[in-house]
Design a protein around this motif. Structure first.
Motif, PDB file in Angstrom:
ATOM      1  N   ARG A 144       0.600   5.373  -8.622  1.00 53.39           N
ATOM      2  CA  ARG A 144       1.382   6.732  -9.521  1.00 53.39           C
ATOM      3  C   ARG A 144       1.112   7.346  -9.007  1.00 53.39           C
ATOM      4  O   ARG A 144       0.927   8.127  -7.137  1.00 53.39           O
ATOM      5  CB  ARG A 144      -1.093   6.845  -9.123  1.00 53.39           C
ATOM      6  CG  ARG A 144      -1.708   4.865 -10.155  1.00 53.39           C
ATOM      7  CD  ARG A 144      -3.067   6.109 -11.199  1.00 53.39           C
ATOM      8  NE  ARG A 144      -2.427   6.683 -12.326  1.00 53.39           N
ATOM      9  CZ  ARG A 144      -1.995   5.855 -13.485  1.00 53.39           C
ATOM     10  NH1 ARG A 144      -2.251   4.927 -13.438  1.00 53.39           N
ATOM     11  NH2 ARG A 144      -1.901   7.354 -14.101  1.00 53.39           N
ATOM     12  N   PHE A 145       1.299   8.384  -8.956  1.00 54.96           N
ATOM     13  CA  PHE A 145       2.848   9.444  -8.159  1.00 54.96           C
ATOM     14  C   PHE A 145       2.765  10.636  -8.864  1.00 54.96           C
ATOM     15  O   PHE A 145       2.374  10.307 -10.484  1.00 54.96           O
ATOM     16  CB  PHE A 145       3.953   8.837  -7.948  1.00 54.96           C
ATOM     17  CG  PHE A 145       3.975   8.515  -7.632  1.00 54.96           C
ATOM     18  CD1 PHE A 145       4.709   8.268  -6.394  1.00 54.96           C
ATOM     19  CD2 PHE A 145       4.534   6.499  -8.038  1.00 54.96           C
ATOM     20  CE1 PHE A 145       4.996   6.961  -5.327  1.00 54.96           C
ATOM     21  CE2 PHE A 145       4.366   5.441  -7.268  1.00 54.96           C
ATOM     22  CZ  PHE A 145       4.637   5.299  -5.852  1.00 54.96           C
ATOM     23  N   PRO A 146       2.337  12.042  -8.404  1.00 51.15           N
ATOM     24  CA  PRO A 146       2.024  13.384  -8.701  1.00 51.15           C
ATOM     25  C   PRO A 146       3.018  13.444 -10.735  1.00 51.15           C
ATOM     26  O   PRO A 146       3.404  13.641 -10.923  1.00 51.15           O
ATOM     27  CB  PRO A 146       2.562  14.373  -7.693  1.00 51.15           C
ATOM     28  CG  PRO A 146       2.274  12.941  -6.746  1.00 51.15           C
ATOM     29  CD  PRO A 146       2.770  12.110  -6.721  1.00 51.15           C
ATOM     30  N   GLU A 147       4.260  13.376 -10.219  1.00 54.54           N
ATOM     31  CA  GLU A 147       5.776  12.721 -10.462  1.00 54.54           C
ATOM     32  C   GLU A 147       6.569  11.900 -10.641  1.00 54.54           C
ATOM     33  O   GLU A 147       6.665  10.873 -10.460  1.00 54.54           O
ATOM     34  CB  GLU A 147       6.563  14.460 -10.220  1.00 54.54           C
ATOM     35  CG  GLU A 147       6.003  15.510  -9.649  1.00 54.54           C
ATOM     36  CD  GLU A 147       5.541  16.311 -10.650  1.00 54.54           C
ATOM     37  OE1 GLU A 147       6.537  16.353 -11.909  1.00 54.54           O
ATOM     38  OE2 GLU A 147       4.720  16.934 -11.098  1.00 54.54           O
ATOM     39  N   PRO A 148       7.557  11.757 -11.831  1.00 56.66           N
ATOM     40  CA  PRO A 148       7.172  10.612 -12.680  1.00 56.66           C
ATOM     41  C   PRO A 148       8.679  10.267 -11.241  1.00 56.66           C
ATOM     42  O   PRO A 148       9.513  10.883 -10.904  1.00 56.66           O
ATOM     43  CB  PRO A 148       8.795  11.249 -13.327  1.00 56.66           C
ATOM     44  CG  PRO A 148       8.034  11.844 -13.900  1.00 56.66           C
ATOM     45  CD  PRO A 148       7.183  12.918 -13.304  1.00 56.66           C
TER      46      PRO A 148
ATOM     47  N   LYS B 205       0.650  -1.210   0.218  1.00 65.00           N
ATOM     48  CA  LYS B 205       0.125  -0.379  -0.548  1.00 65.00           C
ATOM     49  C   LYS B 205       0.646   1.215  -0.501  1.00 65.00           C
ATOM     50  O   LYS B 205       2.367   1.320   0.958  1.00 65.00           O
ATOM     51  CB  LYS B 205      -0.523  -0.005   1.373  1.00 65.00           C
ATOM     52  CG  LYS B 205      -1.815  -1.140   1.541  1.00 65.00           C
ATOM     53  CD  LYS B 205      -2.113  -1.061   2.635  1.00 65.00           C
ATOM     54  CE  LYS B 205      -3.478  -2.177   2.996  1.00 65.00           C
ATOM     55  NZ  LYS B 205      -3.359  -2.587   4.715  1.00 65.00           N
ATOM     56  N   VAL B 206       0.800   2.313  -1.142  1.00 67.50           N
ATOM     57  CA  VAL B 206       1.529   3.510  -0.893  1.00 67.50           C
ATOM     58  C   VAL B 206       0.145   4.710  -0.893  1.00 67.50           C
ATOM     59  O   VAL B 206      -0.954   4.008  -1.902  1.00 67.50           O
ATOM     60  CB  VAL B 206       2.055   3.623  -2.544  1.00 67.50           C
ATOM     61  CG1 VAL B 206       2.517   5.076  -2.437  1.00 67.50           C
ATOM     62  CG2 VAL B 206       3.277   2.618  -2.538  1.00 67.50           C
ATOM     63  N   GLU B 207       0.153   5.695   0.181  1.00 73.55           N
ATOM     64  CA  GLU B 207      -0.310   6.877  -0.343  1.00 73.55           C
ATOM     65  C   GLU B 207      -0.043   8.028  -0.463  1.00 73.55           C
ATOM     66  O   GLU B 207       1.498   7.932   0.207  1.00 73.55           O
ATOM     67  CB  GLU B 207      -1.282   7.253   1.314  1.00 73.55           C
ATOM     68  CG  GLU B 207      -1.827   5.552   1.759  1.00 73.55           C
ATOM     69  CD  GLU B 207      -2.870   5.641   3.157  1.00 73.55           C
ATOM     70  OE1 GLU B 207      -2.243   6.421   4.074  1.00 73.55           O
ATOM     71  OE2 GLU B 207      -3.184   4.527   3.654  1.00 73.55           O
ATOM     72  N   PRO B 208      -0.778   8.212  -0.888  1.00 77.28           N
ATOM     73  CA  PRO B 208      -2.281   8.744  -1.560  1.00 77.28           C
ATOM     74  C   PRO B 208      -2.134   7.506  -2.403  1.00 77.28           C
ATOM     75  O   PRO B 208      -3.267   7.651  -2.870  1.00 77.28           O
ATOM     76  CB  PRO B 208      -2.332   9.784  -1.657  1.00 77.28           C
ATOM     77  CG  PRO B 208      -1.483  10.614  -2.349  1.00 77.28           C
ATOM     78  CD  PRO B 208      -0.082  10.201  -1.415  1.00 77.28           C
ATOM     79  N   ASN B 209      -1.137   7.376  -3.306  1.00 76.87           N
ATOM     80  CA  ASN B 209      -1.200   6.411  -4.697  1.00 76.87           C
ATOM     81  C   ASN B 209      -2.612   7.349  -5.712  1.00 76.87           C
ATOM     82  O   ASN B 209      -3.238   6.853  -5.765  1.00 76.87           O
ATOM     83  CB  ASN B 209      -2.187   5.604  -4.189  1.00 76.87           C
ATOM     84  CG  ASN B 209      -2.008   4.123  -5.296  1.00 76.87           C
ATOM     85  OD1 ASN B 209      -1.504   4.577  -6.166  1.00 76.87           O
ATOM     86  ND2 ASN B 209      -2.824   3.421  -5.504  1.00 76.87           N
TER      87      ASN B 209
END
Length: 365
Positions: A305-309, A278-282
């Protein structure tokens, strides 16, 4: 900065679980024992012992750890005890729970100075994994036949029933408990104490805690027994993260990032049960598959999913990394063992344990 990888236990988050456990103890009359098979990091036992009654174990080493590091009531259980360990187990325990009548026959006299119990298998469970289902066909976990158990009631004072596995459904818990009462009711009413085991996620969000407490209280009153619960995951859920650093990035049809950790070595349950971390906020436009650094091809934490690469040096924090992870960590590939750190109530983080080459070397021969 603490060198990654490391497990980070947040005492404020741990406290939320402890307060829910204390509430259940108060409202239901049940006692709560930490299941060491799930979590045994004794650096936070000073906090946990304020809210729990003791520990329950699955081996000699666990029962000894419970006695020496936690205190309170110390329950011993094992699928099978050996002649070479039984006396030491008894020396550390307040109660010993035998898995079978055969083990009871073999060791009852040696354990005559402490309370003795027997594991019952009701033939049903909430497990969705055959691997972890205690009621699977031909299960070796506990006695099924009430008539056989009836014959040994003069040598035991209680029972342990563990058939809940990651059970977030109070209705299912209630129905299974009713079936247990129907199958073993006459025996239960002759006992002094009954452990309902662990695997009940009563510290989770939206769990009907008050209904749970009333059900436990009614069960205790009907049969005249002291109830024990054995929360493992429920004790430490959402309290701990595994902190890692990105070591490399590449693309092989998907964007990949390799971190300085490994599910094979550091979050083994993910591999066993084919689950993702689990990764937050994903959330964000960039999808990345996070991979471990071992040579196992399937050493993959999951796709997030991430905001930036992601880039080399970025930190990735994996959630819910305490239960059945810290106790299963291993030296596969000689990958560095995560350190253990604690975030105190004031927000400060302290390192409590590091592992070195000497630990790796001494774990071998």
């Amino acid at each position: 900065m603490i060198q990654t990888p490391y497990y980070l236990i947040d005492k404020a988050k741990l406290l939320r679980n402890m307060e829910k456990i204390a509430y259940v103890r108060d409202k239901s009359g049940a006692k709560a024992l930490l299941a060491l098979k799930c979590f045994a990091t004794w650096s936070v036992f000073d906090l946990m012992r304020e809210y729990m009654d003791g520990t329950t174990s699955s081996s000699l080493y666990e029962v000894r750890l419970g006695r020496e590091k936690f205190g309170g009531e110390t329950h011993a259980y094992s699928v099978a005890y050996g002649d070479n360990e039984i006396e030491e187990v008894i020396g550390h325990a307040d109660k010993i729970i035998f898995n079978s009548i055969g083990q009871l026959d073999r060791f009852a006299d040696k354990a005559s100075g402490i309370a003795r119990g027997l594991r019952l298998n009701p033939g049903m469970s909430s497990s969705s994994f055959d691997l972890a289902d205690p009621a699977r066909p031909f299960s070796r976990l506990g006695e099924w036949d009430a008539a056989k158990v009836e014959a040994v009631m003069d040598r035991i004072s209680g029972f342990m029933i563990h058939n809940n596995c990651e059970n977030k459904d109070f209705g299912l818990f209630d129905r299974m408990l009713s079936e247990i009462e129907e199958k073993f009711g006459a025996l239960l009413s002759r006992a002094e104490w009954i452990s309902l085991g662990g695997g009940i996620h009563f510290t989770g969000d939206d769990y009907p805690v008050d209904a749970f407490c009333e059900r436990l209280k009614a069960f205790s009153g009907r049969h005249g027994v002291q109830i024990y619960l054995e929360p493992g995951e429920a004790s430490i859920t959402r309290s701990t993260t595994l902190e890692t650093t990105v070591l490399d990035t590449l693309n092989n049809g998907k964007d990949l990032a390799v971190v300085d950790s490994s599910i094979e070595a550091h979050m083994l349950d993910l591999l066993i049960y084919r689950e993702s971390a689990k990764v937050e906020p994903n959330a964000g436009p960039h999808s990345v598959m996070i991979c471990g650094k071992s040579c196992l091809a399937g050493d993959i934490f999951g796709e997030f999913r991430f905001p930036e690469p992601l880039k080399v040096g970025d930190r990735v924090s994996f959630q819910d990394a305490a239960g059945y992870t810290m106790v299963k960590k291993n030296w596969f590939n000689g990958v560095g063992m995560p350190s253990i750190a604690i975030r105190d109530f004031d927000g400060s983080v302290r390192l409590v344990r590091e592992f070195t080459f000497a630990d790796y070397e001494q774990s071998l021969s």
